[in-house]
Write an enzyme that holds these catalytic residues in place. Structure first.
Site, PDB file in Angstrom:
ATOM      1  N   GLU A  27     -52.424  58.301  71.910  1.00 42.48           N
ATOM      2  CA  GLU A  27     -52.764  59.587  72.539  1.00 42.48           C
ATOM      3  C   GLU A  27     -54.268  59.879  72.450  1.00 42.48           C
ATOM      4  OE1 GLU A  27     -50.151  62.572  70.857  1.00 42.48           O
ATOM      5  OE2 GLU A  27     -48.559  62.015  72.237  1.00 42.48           O
ATOM      6  N   GLU A  33     -43.163  57.015  73.746  1.00 40.79           N
ATOM      7  CA  GLU A  33     -42.645  58.162  72.985  1.00 40.79           C
ATOM      8  C   GLU A  33     -41.908  59.097  73.921  1.00 40.79           C
ATOM      9  OE1 GLU A  33     -45.251  60.443  70.463  1.00 40.79           O
ATOM     10  OE2 GLU A  33     -46.423  58.663  69.933  1.00 40.79           O
TER      11      GLU A  33
HETATM   12  C1  BG6 Z   1     -47.053  62.702  69.611  1.00 40.67           C
HETATM   13  C2  BG6 Z   1     -47.591  61.857  68.504  1.00 40.67           C
HETATM   14  O1  BG6 Z   1     -47.990  63.676  69.871  1.00 40.67           O
HETATM   15  O2  BG6 Z   1     -45.900  63.439  69.437  1.00 40.67           O
HETATM   16  C3  BG6 Z   1     -46.663  61.691  67.320  1.00 40.67           C
HETATM   17  O3  BG6 Z   1     -48.056  60.610  68.943  1.00 40.67           O
HETATM   18  C4  BG6 Z   1     -45.874  62.957  67.119  1.00 40.67           C
HETATM   19  O4  BG6 Z   1     -47.437  61.312  66.217  1.00 40.67           O
HETATM   20  C5  BG6 Z   1     -45.039  63.206  68.355  1.00 40.67           C
HETATM   21  O5  BG6 Z   1     -45.095  62.949  65.968  1.00 40.67           O
HETATM   22  C6  BG6 Z   1     -44.094  64.393  68.270  1.00 40.67           C
HETATM   23  O6  BG6 Z   1     -44.758  65.527  67.856  1.00 40.67           O
HETATM   24  P1  BG6 Z   1     -44.321  66.356  66.580  1.00 40.67           P
HETATM   25  O7  BG6 Z   1     -45.388  67.331  66.402  1.00 40.67           O
HETATM   26  O8  BG6 Z   1     -43.027  66.965  66.929  1.00 40.67           O
HETATM   27  O9  BG6 Z   1     -44.212  65.413  65.462  1.00 40.67           O
END
Ligand code: BG6
Length: 475
Positions: A180, A373
């Site tokens: 990211e 993701e």
């Molecule tokens: C992304 C990141 O922004 O979202 C992760 O690459 C992160 O590191 C994921 O964990 C989900 O976000 P969060 O804040 O729910 O953990």
């Protein structure tokens, strides 16, 4: 009833500081991600406005133990294999390999750990997908060099890459240079180790740091291609298209502008040059990038092979500053979209938005995509027998996988794989909580750090296993 193409990489994703723990073991140094406390101060520290350059006893730091994957990786990867994972995305903690960041020689124990982890994946025919840098910067590089604002970080990062490529070549085909990368603009300390001094021109610092990361990414891509012919290097975007609040042209224009804030990074990594709108914007903001004579040609000649991204939600914006202040729960400010439901953390749920985002990215770059993701952060409550019936997570994933299938089968988007975020419960990046769980596998640990660390399967475990078994046919 359609399937995904043959060889599609189904799997899951994690990041070192959110799952490994063992933050001071076997020579690992401390990093920016280790001084992010849980609780009320976290956001201020992540943004770089509250200086926390070391740990104190008033705060709890969830990365220090996390779910202790450092000691459980064999068990965890065995469970991934049981689900049928074809691919596991994880990151390498920079400070495990270079504890201070500026050493000449890597820490062998750090390299050994990742080599063993990768060998475990390979034993189960799981393709490793390595994120070289998932937000972390060794703390010594933050305090002594000012982190990515300093061009010397490029060399330190390249030493890190060289150590990884030397040890892991032949075992890892897929690499991501920075997780990211656009997070640098939104949470500069968490995303890139940047802390600001009062009165400093933050915009200048952020764009200069971004230039250094983009340059480092291009040089790492060149090094990877030279050292590991046939490997695939990708960039990684926190994606999610901005919708205009209304059909007023001003709102449409505002949405385009917000999308471009993010696309700017990928434009450089994929097309090899700063887009004209970015140059103009920097000019208007008085940003003057300091560049070396070769920088632009390095960027031009070393573009990425594929575009990876995270997708959790679409976003909404308006030209009216009063309206656009009303934000929903995402890291990137977004208005509340009345057509969408939200997660318990206020993240808006928009499966069709995934198809829209995939089409936008593919139209723009015409390179294979990789969804690295996607997932739902939710509270999971074990029943009296300890079972977790996470049908809400299954619903979320089913709808998103359907949208992904449509983008591939109906729209012709080329997609390499799909890795569900936090395939085993881990620490939330934005909140530091354990309670915000994404996993198919429950890890017994709570927000205060208590728990047995025992792993157990949720209902979604068997559901995802079937999805993979049928290559996406059975949802
Ligand atoms: C992304 C990141 O922004 O979202 C992760 O690459 C992160 O590191 C994921 O964990 C989900 O976000 P969060 O804040 O729910 O953990």
């Amino acid at each position: 009833m359609s399937k995904m193409p043959e060889g599609f990489l189904w799997g899951g994703a994690t990041a070192a500081n959110q799952c490994e723990g063992g933050f001071d073991l076997d020579g690992r140094g401390i990093a920016n991600v280790d001084v992010l406390p849980a609780g009320a101060d976290r956001r201020a520290v992540m943004s770089g406005r509250m200086k926390m350059l070391a740990c104190d006893s008033d705060h709890y730091y969830p990365s220090h133990e996390a779910i202790d994957m450092y000691h459980h990786y064999e068990e965890d990867i065995r469970l991934f294999a049981e689900m049928g994972f074809k691919c596991y995305r994880f990151s390498i903690a920079w400070s495990r390999i270079f504890p201070m960041g500026d050493e000449e020689q890597p820490n062998e124990k750090g390299l050994d750990f990742y080599e063993k982890l990768i060998d475990t994946c390979l034993k189960y025919n799981i393709e490793p997908l390595v994120t070289i840098c998932h937000f972390d910067v060794p703390m010594h590089l933050v305090t002594e060099y000012g982190s990515w604002r300093n061009r010397r970080l490029v060399d330190f990062y390249l030493n890190f890459c060289r150590a990884l490529f030397t040890r892991l070549k032949g075992k890892v085909k897929y690499w991501l240079t920075f997780n990211e990368i656009n997070m640098l603009l939104h949470l500069p300390f968490m995303g890139a180790g940047l802390v600001f001094e009062p009165g400093e021109n933050e915009t200048q610092v952020k764009y200069q740091a971004a230039h250094h990361e983009l340059l480092a990414s291009a040089l790492a891509t060149r090094m990877a291609h030279e050292m590991m012919p046939g490997c695939m290097v990708g960039c990684m975007l926190a994606a999610g298209s901005f919708y205009p609040y209304s059909c007023a042209p001003e709102d449409v224009w505002a949405a385009m502008g917000r999308d471009r804030d993010n696309y700017f990074f990928i434009d450089v990594q994929s097309r090899g040059e700063y887009p004209p709108f970015a140059r103009k914007r920097m000019e208007k903001a008085g940003v003057e990038l300091v560049m070396g004579p070769e920088d632009l040609s390095v960027l031009k000649e070393n573009t990425v092979d594929f575009i990876s991204f995270s997708y959790y939600a679409s976003r909404l914006t308006s030209a009216n500053p009063e309206l656009s202040k009303q934000t929903a729960g995402n890291v990137m400010a977004s208005m509340r979209n009345p057509y969408l439901k939200m997660s318990e953390w206020g993240w808006q749920i928009d499966p069709l938005g995934l198809r829209i985002t995939m089409n936008s990215l593919y139209d723009r770059y015409q390179k294979p995509l990789f969804i690295v993701e996607n997932g739902l952060g939710a509270v999971d409550t074990p029943d009296e027998n300890g079972a977790i019936h996470d049908d809400y997570r299954i619903d979320y994933l089913r709808a998103h996988i359907q949208a992904m299938k449509d983008a591939v089968n109906e729209d012709g988007v080329e997609l390499l794989g799909y890795t569900v975020w936090g395939c085993i419960d881990l620490v939330s990046a934005s909140t530091g909580e354990m309670k915000k769980r994404y996993g198919f596998i429950y890890a017994d640990k709570d927000n205060e750090g208590k728990g047995t660390l025992k792993r157990s399967k949720k209902d979604s475990f068997d559901w995802y296993k079937k999805v993979i078994e049928t290559n996406g046919e059975s949802l």
